[in-house]
Design an enzyme around this catalytic site. Sequence first.
Site, PDB file in Angstrom:
ATOM      1  N   ASP A   1       0.741  -1.439  -0.257  1.00  0.00           N
ATOM      2  CA  ASP A   1      -0.080  -0.222   0.102  1.00  0.00           C
ATOM      3  C   ASP A   1       0.885   1.476  -0.039  1.00  0.00           C
ATOM      4  OD1 ASP A   1       0.945   0.118   2.854  1.00  0.00           O
ATOM      5  OD2 ASP A   1      -1.077  -0.128   3.459  1.00  0.00           O
ATOM      6  N   SER A   2       2.257   0.962  -0.338  1.00  0.00           N
ATOM      7  CA  SER A   2       3.004   2.353  -0.332  1.00  0.00           C
ATOM      8  C   SER A   2       2.854   2.796  -1.334  1.00  0.00           C
ATOM      9  CB  SER A   2       4.652   2.331   0.234  1.00  0.00           C
ATOM     10  OG  SER A   2       4.508   0.791  -1.100  1.00  0.00           O
TER      11      SER A   2
ATOM     12  N   LYS B   1      -0.711  -9.190   2.521  1.00  0.00           N
ATOM     13  CA  LYS B   1      -0.665  -8.999   4.057  1.00  0.00           C
ATOM     14  C   LYS B   1      -1.688  -8.162   5.434  1.00  0.00           C
ATOM     15  CE  LYS B   1       3.070  -5.987   3.510  1.00  0.00           C
ATOM     16  NZ  LYS B   1       2.326  -4.271   4.259  1.00  0.00           N
TER      17      LYS B   1
ATOM     18  N   GLU C   1       9.352  -5.020  10.309  1.00  0.00           N
ATOM     19  CA  GLU C   1      10.004  -3.232  10.276  1.00  0.00           C
ATOM     20  C   GLU C   1      10.366  -2.360  11.525  1.00  0.00           C
ATOM     21  OE1 GLU C   1       7.198  -0.964   7.296  1.00  0.00           O
ATOM     22  OE2 GLU C   1       8.110   0.395   7.604  1.00  0.00           O
TER      23      GLU C   1
HETATM   24  O1  KIV Z   1       3.461  -0.995   1.249  1.00  0.00           O
HETATM   25  C1  KIV Z   1       4.760  -1.595   1.339  1.00  0.00           C
HETATM   26  O2  KIV Z   1       5.003  -1.375   0.481  1.00  0.00           O
HETATM   27  C2  KIV Z   1       4.874  -2.736   1.887  1.00  0.00           C
HETATM   28  C3  KIV Z   1       7.048  -3.196   2.694  1.00  0.00           C
HETATM   29  C4  KIV Z   1       7.429  -1.542   2.482  1.00  0.00           C
HETATM   30  C5  KIV Z   1       6.848  -3.974   3.279  1.00  0.00           C
HETATM   31  O3  KIV Z   1       4.073  -2.673   3.734  1.00  0.00           O
HETATM   32 NA    NA Z   2       2.238  -1.992   3.363  1.00  0.00          NA
END
Ligand code: KIV
Ligand code: NA
Length: 279
Positions: free
Chosen positions: A45-46, A114, A183
Amino acid sequence: RKKITLATLRSLYKKDERITMMTAHDFPSASVADHAGMDIILVGDSLAMVALGMEDTSEVLMDEMILHCKSVARATRSAFTVGDLPMGSYEISPEQALASAIRMVKEGRVQSIKLEGGKEMAPTVAKITTAGIPVLGHIGLTPQRQNALGGFRVQGKSSDGAMKVLEDALALQQAGCFAIVIEAVPEEIARIITQKLNIPTIGIGAGAGCSGQVLVQTDMVGNFPPGRYLPKFVKKYGDVWGETLKAIEAYRDDVKSGQYPAAEHTYPALKDQIEAFAK
Ligand code: KIV
Ligand code: NA
């Protein structure tokens, strides 16, 4: 390369071979990560920030995540794919989370999901895995909860904090996660947690003692405009933004000066055609 499955990830872990994971948010970013041999591709979700220009991850919607999951799935031949459940799509109840996970797999075409959170999410993880959808955990710094955590801060620094991360990891393992992202946790803490688990840990800002590593692709390839703040744990392996800027500037100059398009970029007409046409 052969398709990577949970069994492949399991055997990498058993062999003590590090697991490589990378985010992707569209067809080209997934295709390049897949070609580079990533074991896992995460539609994180980044993407809210790195692809959609949002302030933080709390803004991205389930429908938007699904659109991006689909494009990543179309490009991925080998890597095992994971879709991030966005904030608001899984916290209310295990039933809500399962419904969201099913949508992400059925519509988004990813192989697993996730979600963020520790032992409070254990019943949710159990619910989703019972339906046959693999779940990747995410503990330590959980960006969706940044307001409650007081910003992006290293987690597990105090002994109470470290104990909480460990308890979260054990509860998620017990609930059936196939692996856990850790993280922004001190290296020694993440290493000890990794040793105490019998599923892989995937570190980001958690040091070299984890079973694997993950980075946000746009960060590590340098595909972001100047001025973006990068966390300490990011290693910038490329300058894609700078290369793209150079290419577009060269195109601009060529168009302005008439150097582009040249003969080789142009369709010729037949001679008699031109003569007839020009009359
Ligand atoms: O959203 C994302 O990119 C993440 C990773 C950094 C693990 O959750
Ligand atoms: Na994320």
